[in-house]
Design a protein around this motif. Sequence first.
Motif, PDB file in Angstrom:
ATOM      1  N   LYS A  57       0.834  -1.213   0.000  1.00  0.00           N
ATOM      2  CA  LYS A  57       0.000   0.000   0.000  1.00  0.00           C
ATOM      3  C   LYS A  57       0.864   1.257   0.000  1.00  0.00           C
ATOM      4  O   LYS A  57       0.559   2.229  -0.690  1.00  0.00           O
ATOM      5  CB  LYS A  57      -0.942   0.009   1.202  1.00  0.00           C
ATOM      6  N   TYR A  58       1.950   1.250   0.758  1.00  0.00           N
ATOM      7  CA  TYR A  58       2.849   2.404   0.806  1.00  0.00           C
ATOM      8  C   TYR A  58       3.464   2.662  -0.567  1.00  0.00           C
ATOM      9  O   TYR A  58       3.527   3.800  -1.027  1.00  0.00           O
ATOM     10  CB  TYR A  58       3.937   2.163   1.858  1.00  0.00           C
ATOM     11  N   VAL A  84       2.164 -12.619  -3.812  1.00  0.00           N
ATOM     12  CA  VAL A  84       1.573 -11.281  -3.932  1.00  0.00           C
ATOM     13  C   VAL A  84       1.092 -11.104  -5.361  1.00  0.00           C
ATOM     14  O   VAL A  84       1.842 -11.327  -6.309  1.00  0.00           O
ATOM     15  CB  VAL A  84       2.606 -10.183  -3.576  1.00  0.00           C
ATOM     16  N   ARG A  85      -0.166 -10.697  -5.502  1.00  0.00           N
ATOM     17  CA  ARG A  85      -0.743 -10.426  -6.829  1.00  0.00           C
ATOM     18  C   ARG A  85      -1.369  -9.042  -6.827  1.00  0.00           C
ATOM     19  O   ARG A  85      -1.966  -8.628  -5.837  1.00  0.00           O
ATOM     20  CB  ARG A  85      -1.847 -11.436  -7.149  1.00  0.00           C
ATOM     21  N   GLN A  86      -1.245  -8.366  -7.948  1.00  0.00           N
ATOM     22  CA  GLN A  86      -1.934  -7.081  -8.101  1.00  0.00           C
ATOM     23  C   GLN A  86      -2.630  -7.049  -9.451  1.00  0.00           C
ATOM     24  O   GLN A  86      -2.075  -7.490 -10.446  1.00  0.00           O
ATOM     25  CB  GLN A  86      -0.975  -5.916  -7.927  1.00  0.00           C
ATOM     26  N   GLU A  87      -3.848  -6.546  -9.431  1.00  0.00           N
ATOM     27  CA  GLU A  87      -4.644  -6.440 -10.651  1.00  0.00           C
ATOM     28  C   GLU A  87      -5.254  -5.046 -10.707  1.00  0.00           C
ATOM     29  O   GLU A  87      -5.823  -4.569  -9.727  1.00  0.00           O
ATOM     30  CB  GLU A  87      -5.779  -7.472 -10.634  1.00  0.00           C
ATOM     31  N   VAL A  99      -4.835  -5.641  -4.513  1.00  0.00           N
ATOM     32  CA  VAL A  99      -3.635  -6.333  -4.049  1.00  0.00           C
ATOM     33  C   VAL A  99      -4.079  -7.492  -3.166  1.00  0.00           C
ATOM     34  O   VAL A  99      -4.869  -7.318  -2.248  1.00  0.00           O
ATOM     35  CB  VAL A  99      -2.703  -5.391  -3.257  1.00  0.00           C
ATOM     36  N   ARG A 100      -3.550  -8.665  -3.490  1.00  0.00           N
ATOM     37  CA  ARG A 100      -3.900  -9.879  -2.733  1.00  0.00           C
ATOM     38  C   ARG A 100      -2.612 -10.522  -2.262  1.00  0.00           C
ATOM     39  O   ARG A 100      -1.677 -10.717  -3.038  1.00  0.00           O
ATOM     40  CB  ARG A 100      -4.664 -10.852  -3.620  1.00  0.00           C
ATOM     41  N   LEU A 113      -4.932 -11.839   2.711  1.00  0.00           N
ATOM     42  CA  LEU A 113      -5.389 -10.458   2.863  1.00  0.00           C
ATOM     43  C   LEU A 113      -5.575  -9.874   1.466  1.00  0.00           C
ATOM     44  O   LEU A 113      -4.786 -10.153   0.557  1.00  0.00           O
ATOM     45  CB  LEU A 113      -4.369  -9.616   3.620  1.00  0.00           C
ATOM     46  N   GLU A 114      -6.614  -9.070   1.312  1.00  0.00           N
ATOM     47  CA  GLU A 114      -6.889  -8.449   0.022  1.00  0.00           C
ATOM     48  C   GLU A 114      -7.411  -7.047   0.267  1.00  0.00           C
ATOM     49  O   GLU A 114      -8.202  -6.818   1.175  1.00  0.00           O
ATOM     50  CB  GLU A 114      -7.924  -9.284  -0.723  1.00  0.00           C
ATOM     51  N   THR A 115      -6.940  -6.099  -0.545  1.00  0.00           N
ATOM     52  CA  THR A 115      -7.380  -4.717  -0.392  1.00  0.00           C
ATOM     53  C   THR A 115      -7.390  -4.033  -1.757  1.00  0.00           C
ATOM     54  O   THR A 115      -6.760  -4.483  -2.701  1.00  0.00           O
ATOM     55  CB  THR A 115      -6.496  -3.955   0.597  1.00  0.00           C
TER      56      THR A 115
END
Length: 121
Positions: A57-58, A84-87, A99-100, A113-115
Motif C-alpha cells: 500500500k505504501y 503477492v498479486r496485483q490487478e 492487491v492480494r 489479505l486483500e485490499t
Amino acid sequence: MKRKGFLLIWAVTALTAGGILISGMAFSLYWALNLEARREAELEEALIAQDVMERAKYFLRFGKGAMPHSGAVTRNGRTYDIEVRQEKELLQEVPMVRVRCLVKGKESGGFVLETLVEDGL
C-alpha cells in the motif's frame, strides 16, 4: 501370607492407576503444546501478510520503497511462502489496484489479505 498377597494387589493397583494418570496428563500436555505451536504459526502468517500489505500500500500510494514480491521468508525457524498479486480494475470509474497477499506455512491452509488501493501512479 494373606497379608503379602493383599499388599501386592494394592501395589499393582496403585501403579496401574498412577500410570493411567501420568499417561493422560502427558497426552493432554502434548495436545496443548501442539495447539500452541499451530496458533503461533497462524499468528506469524497473519503478521507477515500484514507487513507485506502495508509495504504494498505504501508503494502504490506514495511510490516510495519497493513493491513486495512473491517468495519464501523464514521466521522463528519456520519457512513461509508469500504470494503477492496485483490487478488493475475500475471501480465506479475510479482506477484501482487490487492487491492480494497469500502467506502459507508448511502445514496450514494459509492466510489471505486483500485490499483495494487507488491507482495514483
